[in-house]
Design a protein around this motif. Sequence first.
Motif, PDB file in Angstrom:
ATOM      1  N   GLY B 372       3.683 -89.639  36.087  1.00 14.15           N
ATOM      2  CA  GLY B 372       3.226 -90.783  36.867  1.00 14.15           C
ATOM      3  C   GLY B 372       4.298 -91.476  37.676  1.00 14.15           C
ATOM      4  O   GLY B 372       4.121 -92.617  38.100  1.00 14.15           O
ATOM      5  N   LEU B 373       5.403 -90.803  37.940  1.00 17.71           N
ATOM      6  CA  LEU B 373       6.478 -91.473  38.683  1.00 17.71           C
ATOM      7  C   LEU B 373       6.123 -91.727  40.141  1.00 17.71           C
ATOM      8  O   LEU B 373       6.788 -92.506  40.808  1.00 17.71           O
ATOM      9  N   LYS B 374       5.092 -91.044  40.647  1.00 13.74           N
ATOM     10  CA  LYS B 374       4.762 -91.212  42.068  1.00 13.74           C
ATOM     11  C   LYS B 374       4.418 -92.656  42.392  1.00 13.74           C
ATOM     12  O   LYS B 374       4.830 -93.183  43.423  1.00 13.74           O
ATOM     13  N   ALA B 375       3.668 -93.284  41.515  1.00 10.06           N
ATOM     14  CA  ALA B 375       3.296 -94.681  41.774  1.00 10.06           C
ATOM     15  C   ALA B 375       4.505 -95.595  41.643  1.00 10.06           C
ATOM     16  O   ALA B 375       4.648 -96.572  42.379  1.00 10.06           O
ATOM     17  N   GLN B 376       5.389 -95.225  40.726  1.00  9.83           N
ATOM     18  CA  GLN B 376       6.546 -96.072  40.458  1.00  9.83           C
ATOM     19  C   GLN B 376       7.610 -95.926  41.544  1.00  9.83           C
ATOM     20  O   GLN B 376       8.247 -96.890  41.937  1.00  9.83           O
ATOM     21  N   MET B 377       7.829 -94.699  42.012  1.00  8.81           N
ATOM     22  CA  MET B 377       8.908 -94.415  42.969  1.00  8.81           C
ATOM     23  C   MET B 377       8.356 -93.577  44.127  1.00  8.81           C
ATOM     24  O   MET B 377       8.654 -92.384  44.237  1.00  8.81           O
ATOM     25  N   PRO B 378       7.568 -94.185  45.011  1.00  9.08           N
ATOM     26  CA  PRO B 378       6.890 -93.383  46.041  1.00  9.08           C
ATOM     27  C   PRO B 378       7.825 -92.649  46.999  1.00  9.08           C
ATOM     28  O   PRO B 378       7.551 -91.507  47.376  1.00  9.08           O
ATOM     29  N   ILE B 379       8.927 -93.279  47.401  1.00 11.94           N
ATOM     30  CA  ILE B 379       9.816 -92.614  48.357  1.00 11.94           C
ATOM     31  C   ILE B 379      10.487 -91.418  47.701  1.00 11.94           C
ATOM     32  O   ILE B 379      10.550 -90.320  48.256  1.00 11.94           O
ATOM     33  N   TYR B 380      10.958 -91.648  46.494  1.00 15.23           N
ATOM     34  CA  TYR B 380      11.568 -90.558  45.732  1.00 15.23           C
ATOM     35  C   TYR B 380      10.589 -89.404  45.582  1.00 15.23           C
ATOM     36  O   TYR B 380      10.939 -88.234  45.786  1.00 15.23           O
ATOM     37  N   PRO B 465      18.653 -97.265  49.245  1.00 16.42           N
ATOM     38  CA  PRO B 465      18.797 -96.792  50.623  1.00 16.42           C
ATOM     39  C   PRO B 465      19.839 -95.682  50.767  1.00 16.42           C
ATOM     40  O   PRO B 465      19.605 -94.698  51.457  1.00 16.42           O
ATOM     41  N   TRP B 466      20.991 -95.817  50.108  1.00 24.23           N
ATOM     42  CA  TRP B 466      22.007 -94.781  50.308  1.00 24.23           C
ATOM     43  C   TRP B 466      21.566 -93.467  49.670  1.00 24.23           C
ATOM     44  O   TRP B 466      21.914 -92.386  50.149  1.00 24.23           O
ATOM     45  N   GLU B 467      20.768 -93.575  48.635  1.00 31.60           N
ATOM     46  CA  GLU B 467      20.261 -92.349  48.010  1.00 31.60           C
ATOM     47  C   GLU B 467      19.191 -91.696  48.898  1.00 31.60           C
ATOM     48  O   GLU B 467      19.095 -90.471  48.984  1.00 31.60           O
ATOM     49  N   ILE B 468      18.409 -92.552  49.569  1.00 33.00           N
ATOM     50  CA  ILE B 468      17.437 -92.016  50.523  1.00 33.00           C
ATOM     51  C   ILE B 468      18.181 -91.316  51.659  1.00 33.00           C
ATOM     52  O   ILE B 468      17.804 -90.224  52.092  1.00 33.00           O
TER      53      ILE B 468
END
Lengths: 733, 569
Positions: B372-380, B465-468
């Motif tokens: 269920g990480l999609k809801a928690q971390m959508p960009i990731y 942001p830097w990780e993105i």
Amino acid sequence: MEGNQSFNLIWLVLGFPLFGFLIQSLLGKRIEKAFGRRVAGFLAVIPIVAAFGVAVLLTKQLAGMDATQRAEVGVVQTLFSWIKIASINIPFEVRIDTLSMTMVLIITGIGSLIHLYATGYMAEEKDYTRFFTYLNLFIAAMLILVLGNNLALLFIGWEGVGVCSYLLIGFWYKDLANSRAANKAFIVNRIGDVGLTVGMFLLVVLLAGNKDKLGIDGASGRWLSYDVMLPHLGELLKGNPGMTTAIALCLFVGACGKSAQFPLYLWLPDAMAGPTPVSALIHAATMVTSGIVLLNRMNIVFQMSPVASAIVCIVGAFTALFAALIAFGQTDIKKVLAYSTVSQLGFMFMACGAGAYWVGMFHVTTHAFFKALLFLGSGAVIHAMAHNQDMRNYGKLFKYIPITAVTMFIGYFAIAGIPGLSGFFSKEAILGYALANDHAQISGVNFSYIVGWVGLGVAMLTAFYMTRMTLLTFNGKTEQWRSIEPHHHDEHDHAHDDHGHHDHAHHAHEDHGPDEHGFFYTDEELAAQPHEHEHHHDLDKNHTPHEVPVSMWVPLVVLGVLSAGGGYVLANNHLFEHWLYPNGLSVLKELEEHPHHLPGGLSLMAYSIIAAGLGIVFGAIIYFRGLPKKEGWDESKWSPFRRAARDQFGYDNAMVSASVDGGRDLATFSWRGLDATVIDGAVNGSGWLATGIGKVLGWLQNGFIRAYAAGMLLGGVAILGYLAYALFTGVKK
Amino acid sequence: MGILSVITFLPLLGALLLNLIPSSKTSTVKWAALGWSLGVFAVSLTLLKDFSSNTFHFQFTENIEWMKGMGIAYRMGIDGISFWLVLLTTFLTAISIWFSFYVNDRVKQYFVWIFVLETAMLGVFCSLDMVLFYSFFEASLIPMYFLISIWGGARRAYASKKFFIYTFAGSIFMLLGMITLASLHQKATGTLSFSIIDIQAQVANGKLWAGAFQLQAWLFWSFAVAFLVKCPAFPFHTWLPDAHVEAPTAGSIILAGVLLKMGTYGFLRFVMPLFPDVIPTMAPYVMTLAVIGIIYGAIVAAIQPDLKKLIAYSSVAHMGFVLVGLFSLNHTGMLGGTYQQLNHGISTGALFLLVGLIYERRHTRMFTEFGGLKAQMPIYATIFLIVMLSSVGLPGTNGFIGEFMALMGAFESSFAGAYGLNLGLAVIAACGVILAAVYLLYMFMQVFYGPNNNPENQRLKDIKPWEIAISGILVVFIFWGGIYPNTFLKPMEASIGAARLMAVSPAGNRPSWAESDHEIDAKMNLVYAPNRDGSKITEPLKGNEAVLTPANLHFPVKQATNLEANLSR
């Protein structure tokens, strides 16, 4: 850009949906926040409508051209070189011909209606823009599939729509069942994709290997481009039936995957886990017809191979029958429609197998009208019934949702084959060509004729199960949902769980010490987050169904008109046939349209009307008064046939357990047995070496010499090298 | 000092300079390391300016006397095969150093080893002298050994030893092979030389193997085993999952992204040009191992409980595609295999990076911990999805192009019955793409879909942001490589075409490398017959010219000489 300048607008058709996708994916959330949901949805619909508008203009332009020239040449436009090396050149090029434009009109036209419908259907959805992101991307991928002028480009679209389908089936990802269905769809499709890929490779081998003999322009390297490949295939395949059948079957495996034919149909019923507009657009009207488009595009290969054509016929007929039988055991309204789609796709393959490729496309078109209508209608029913999909809860809905009901009845009559409606014309043509021709042969047996009769039987079954679905939903004597007791404990439990989790998280989090990187939300941040409680209004006895909003019923009405009149317009004066194949086929010139001598002296039309009539009458007798007792909630009382049909006659279970469980066993054996025991056993067996070198390295690591390790190794190499050199020179002398 | 030496030894200089910064100033060390690695990357980018795609000869060559009596010299140079690998190395090293800002233990030492490793890797791809190559090849083991054994996970001691012994044992035979080659060169010409240009020239004219034909098969395997271990191919792969699981994230990125490529690069640089008489005989064996690796790696990956282990086994499968492409001995296939190397470096590097991001947060990589990480971390989740799909080989991403071309080559060759390749093998290899979807989609589902029930995950913020930015750069290359692969294919094509002709042409018809820059114009270039620009070749070809014609692109130039024919001669 090269090619005929007057068709440059085609890039807009491709560009609009892609632009819509970029807007939705990059700015969608912000637009939704700033201007509201309506604007965001509007921005998703507009590009598709615009693409449809341009497509209409281009089709008019194409229709104005000289038919012969149009059919032979195709208008090819090139944007850039995708893969260009000395041995192969695959440009990003599109082909504008009657086949591609027909599909473009279906995709953008029906796509527009379904996008519009979805703005209403998904209005309550949290991830509104994510939905339209995927939907716009799907349209773009589907357009690449049909417009691409080479098989590799078709394959981009082919897998592109597959991914969109995967994302949309799993749209409500919080329920793992949906994600599993999505995975299944993608993986089963991949099996088909491998077939298609292998077919492509064989074609490259064939063309590249014979280019000198045929004088194919070797400089181009565009082996997979239709305009290079298709004119030569007839000659190349002549006298090489093995290769022809191999290529045809490889392409057909691809078609079976995408168009849900046995044995690969498995994914489509599960795909109904996606939102209903997706089922209508992707899993009924457009994507699943890609296989038929492929067979039309590559029809020359199938014309050259009676064996492959017979297999196409057999698979199509078997799938049509099998899925129709399964439909009788379904209680979920969308599942009935799903199996009906599988069954109708089988009809399309029967036509293609019989050599009547245009009829396959004709049924694609009419099916797109009435199946999109039926799915959107079922969506309206589901919407009205608080998202409950079980027909055993429906009944007497006509008076609550009259527009939906009337339009759905039109769709039902169309698919059942009532004369005058669209489905009648295309199904009649399929059966006519199948019964009248003998192209599809294996060792003298005319399978085309056999599947014609099977098709007639399935037409009866179709009318039967569609009557069942329609009557159970709109007719009957009781409003079945009136007996559901309201219950609220679910929500309560949920709230409780949430609380527990947060508490838990707090403690668990503190165990890890301070969060120096800011990886986690603090208590304050968590508290400040908006709490989104999804209000689920469950279906219970106090529920009153309401007609859907205007954005949803307008598409229903438009599709209703098309389902009613579309067949007549297209069939009249051979309009559709001459549009797609103005000069007929290159090999099978003598295809018959109607069978001459049917038993009993009756015409085919009489037979079809009898079949449809019987189906409707049987259905009406059993279901007119509503849900029969032995089809009720207690499924153990169902007839053995119906229970077997519900479980797809055991096929799905067998396949899943064979592949999943069998695969797991094999993997466990490979990993635990082979990898860990045999290979590593051998490696660790030379443990003395490991320990020895380990000790040396340990010593290196501890001492200050570490920095010189590299230097030492180099020295060692030099010494070794010198010794060996001395040795070798010594040996030589 | 030539540009290649500058690029190769700049990281080593960086390692030395890092020592000037006090160990306690970890932040300064990190920024200095990042700055330096970006500087190295920038310097390596200058290669783009002067690199010519029209020749298969070595460019930017350097030749400095070293141990003259032994025929060993400091010879450097790159061609289309090594060009992108050099850039990939400097690029991925910068990425991994950027990610390594999360390292807090013995920071300075950590970056010193990474820089040493970078120099070793660059040296491998640039050296044209076998002893130099071997030295860099072995030298790369040491920093990697320490990166795993000091900054690794719980079983790091076992993993690092296994890694070291496996690869060291594999390459020791290669050393013997190199020495034999040098002495064979001496036998043929009278002078001892470890230069692959010299040796290949004698192979091309047929003199080198004239009197020692039986040796060729043995020497083939002495090199092949070293490179098969490195790739890694079944059954030499078991070091990889252990090494990956225990290695720190940066180590995994470099290991998957660059170190494995040394194996496939070795095949292209040494095995193909130097053992042409046995290549057609041996191709089916290597192809078989590669296809087993594709299926086996995928099947075992499907039941891994650990994200890193899954990706490690997926590497076995993906590198199998590279080998299938290379040993199809077909222009399309070899180009596809070579391209797939780069794609694997980008995609798998990105996967390890993304796993590293979640590992930093949760200190676990077990599937069962997530969901269920999609809801928690959508960009990731979105970035992960794109990278996962590129690894699946979705058209439009880089992963597709390489696999597609490699398989197409395998089909062309095996369908023609060339080199004893079997059509069945090609079909099985093609089925590998189904399995890739199985384990990768399953992994994605386990981590991102379903309810987010684990309380430890309910406080996770999305990536920063830097990780993105850092993962976004990789995503750009994923799409670039998938939508416009010509950028990457064109510079390789001449060299791959030549490598193939070196491997499959009979003696006397084999192209050979020019010995210096001056010679290139006078000697020869790879000519693209009518294909490339539509012009026809009117003049007869000079003796040593290599021609890619439509006729020899798809099928063997001539039925290449096989082992028995030569033995009976």
